[in-house]
Motif scaffolding. Structure first.
Motif, mmCIF file in Angstrom:
data_model
loop_
_atom_site.group_PDB
_atom_site.id
_atom_site.type_symbol
_atom_site.label_atom_id
_atom_site.label_comp_id
_atom_site.label_asym_id
_atom_site.label_seq_id
_atom_site.Cartn_x
_atom_site.Cartn_y
_atom_site.Cartn_z
ATOM 1 N N ASN A 151 -52.810 -60.383 -3.059
ATOM 2 C CA ASN A 151 -53.476 -61.652 -2.797
ATOM 3 C C ASN A 151 -52.463 -62.758 -2.496
ATOM 4 O OD1 ASN A 151 -52.451 -62.590 -5.333
ATOM 5 N ND2 ASN A 151 -54.190 -61.615 -6.365
ATOM 6 N N GLN A 152 -52.971 -63.940 -2.236
ATOM 7 C CA GLN A 152 -52.115 -65.064 -1.846
ATOM 8 C C GLN A 152 -51.162 -65.471 -2.960
ATOM 9 O OE1 GLN A 152 -52.226 -66.045 1.339
ATOM 10 N NE2 GLN A 152 -50.417 -67.299 0.913
ATOM 11 N N LYS A 198 -54.219 -55.243 4.087
ATOM 12 C CA LYS A 198 -55.176 -54.939 3.008
ATOM 13 C C LYS A 198 -54.915 -53.559 2.384
ATOM 14 C CE LYS A 198 -56.987 -58.860 3.952
ATOM 15 N NZ LYS A 198 -56.538 -60.006 3.121
ATOM 16 N N GLU A 217 -50.646 -57.505 2.024
ATOM 17 C CA GLU A 217 -51.590 -58.611 2.169
ATOM 18 C C GLU A 217 -52.138 -58.667 3.591
ATOM 19 O OE1 GLU A 217 -53.250 -62.508 2.880
ATOM 20 O OE2 GLU A 217 -51.448 -61.713 3.861
#
Length: 433
Positions: free
Chosen positions: A204-205, A134, A131
């Motif tokens: 992702n979060q 990336k 995260e």
């Protein structure tokens, strides 16, 4: 010979088909063995004798696998494996993040943690790194799985024990022989994961929120990095005393012919005491034994199907068929590892089946036992990650991937395993090192 070659072969095929159909592997192996014996010409009494003999033949391996469970239980349940992984990733930093993740998974698998568990341990760390930098989930999984494969062939795990005992070797001999193939696999995994770091979905979060929920449920005191290293270092040093003595002709060390049966539990006990978790030894032992139960049962089933084959003339038929085809008999070793592990979608089961069923034929070509063990063992990590096995789904869940996305990693993982297999085959099969 009691059984015809075609009866033994049909029994093996039935066992593989039943495993693919999701029947319990142990019962699949027993049913295949019984069917192979009966259709191959053995009567009911002879069939029982063959199955009993086969089960007895694997008892030495069973004892060592149970011993390995003690070390695995300590490393997994004490928090030692998690500490090793997090420290390694932190030390290497962002620039070498993929290498760090791959190496961390390799190391904790190499010290006796099962490869699915190793991936589960490193996966939260990998997702956090992914995260931040990336990096795609696909790339992260290839790094973790590739590192696990590299570590798995030099570990005191069930698959390495089975490879050693299947060819009458010491565990340390196979671990040493597989070291160069493991290093090659490590760098191929890093290179492959780096090339595809932007391919596929990015962490992702939501993935990180799931990690946070999991962390909140698993709060426990963690050992220091030095404490976490005690058990694996003791195990490795003790196992390597005799081989080092043999290599350098040191008589004192040659006398230390220590077996994994007592080295691994001893290292586990000392490691637990070093981490000040001696009071939890009973829990660690119970956990380790429970994790080894499935492997032990499969070993007994594989012993039965192996005895069915070795009680037939199938090994001799294989030798003749390969000689007639003009192919090198050496290739039977890696091919048997690849096919059996693919059929079972398991490294351990693949090695157990390959050694139990084809060891006699492989050695019949004049292949040295150590070379045979290295080639079978590395062959078993090529495509053991297929969807009908547990590893595929455990790693998919660990990386929060659906089946389609997880399937994209199979080819990349095969490249990593294939690099180890090719290295072992060239070094030991053709160069005879």
């Amino acid at each position: 010979m009691l059984i015809s070659w075609w009866g033994a072969l049909l029994g093996l095929l039935l066992a593989i088909i039943l495993i693919l159909k999701k029947l319990n592997p142990v019962y699949s192996l027993f049913l295949g063995a019984i069917f192979g014996c009966l259709i191959g010409g053995a009567d009911f009494v002879q069939t029982i004798n063959i199955l009993t003999k086969g089960s007895q033949n694997v008892m030495g391996t069973v004892l060592r696998v149970l011993a390995a469970g003690m070390l695995a239980g300590v490393m997994m349940d004490s928090g030692a494996a998690d500490v090793l992984a997090r420290t390694i990733v932190a030390k290497f930093g962002n620039k070498m993040a993929i290498f760090a993740l791959t190496f961390a998974t390799m190391l904790i698998t190499a010290v006796g943690v099962f490869i699915p568990v190793a991936v589960l341990i490193v996966a939260p760390i990998a997702l956090e790194v992914g995260e931040r930098l990336k990096i795609s989930k696909l790339s992260l999984l290839v790094a973790l799985s590739g590192g696990g494969k590299a570590g798995n062939i030099i570990s005191p795990n069930a698959n390495t024990i089975a490879a050693a005992k299947g060819f009458g070797l010491q565990l340390s001999q196979v671990m040493i022989a597989d070291f160069i193939p493991a290093v090659v696999a490590l760098f191929v995994a890093v290179a492959t994961a780096s090339l595809i770091r932007k391919k596929g979905s990015i962490v992702n979060q939501q993935d990180l929120e799931l990690i946070s929920e999991s962390k909140s449920k698993k709060k426990q005191a963690q050992p220091t990095f030095a404490q976490a290293l005690v058990a694996p270092i003791i195990a490795i040093v003790l196992l390597l005393l005799n081989p080092i003595g043999s290599i350098f002709h040191l008589e004192l060390l040659e006398k230390f012919n220590l077996d994994a049966l007592y080295v691994l539990p001893l290292a586990a006990v000392i490691g637990a005491l070093a981490m000040q978790q001696g009071k939890k030894l009973r829990e660690f032992a119970l956990s380790g034994v429970s994790k080894m139960t499935d492997v032990v049962l499969i070993l007994i089933g594989a012993g039965a199907i192996g005895a069915t084959i070795t009680s037939s003339n199938l090994p001799e038929m294989l030798i003749q068929a390969i000689k007639s085809s003009g192919l090198s008999g050496t290739l039977l070793a890696p091919i048997s590892g690849i096919l059996m592990a693919a059929a079972a979608a398991s490294t351990s089961t693949g090695v157990i089946l390959a050694t139990g069923s084809f060891a006699k034929a492989i050695l019949g070509f004049g292949v040295a036992p150590l070379a045979a063990a290295a080639m079978v063992h590395t062959g078993a990590i090529v495509i053991d990650q297929l969807p009908h096995g547990n590893y595929f789904h455990v790693t998919a869940n660990a990386m929060h991937m659906d089946i389609k996305e997880r399937s994209k990693a199979i080819l990349y993982e095969a490249l990593v395993g294939g690099s180890a297999m090719l290295t072992a085959t060239i070094l030991y099969g053709f160069l005879h090192l």
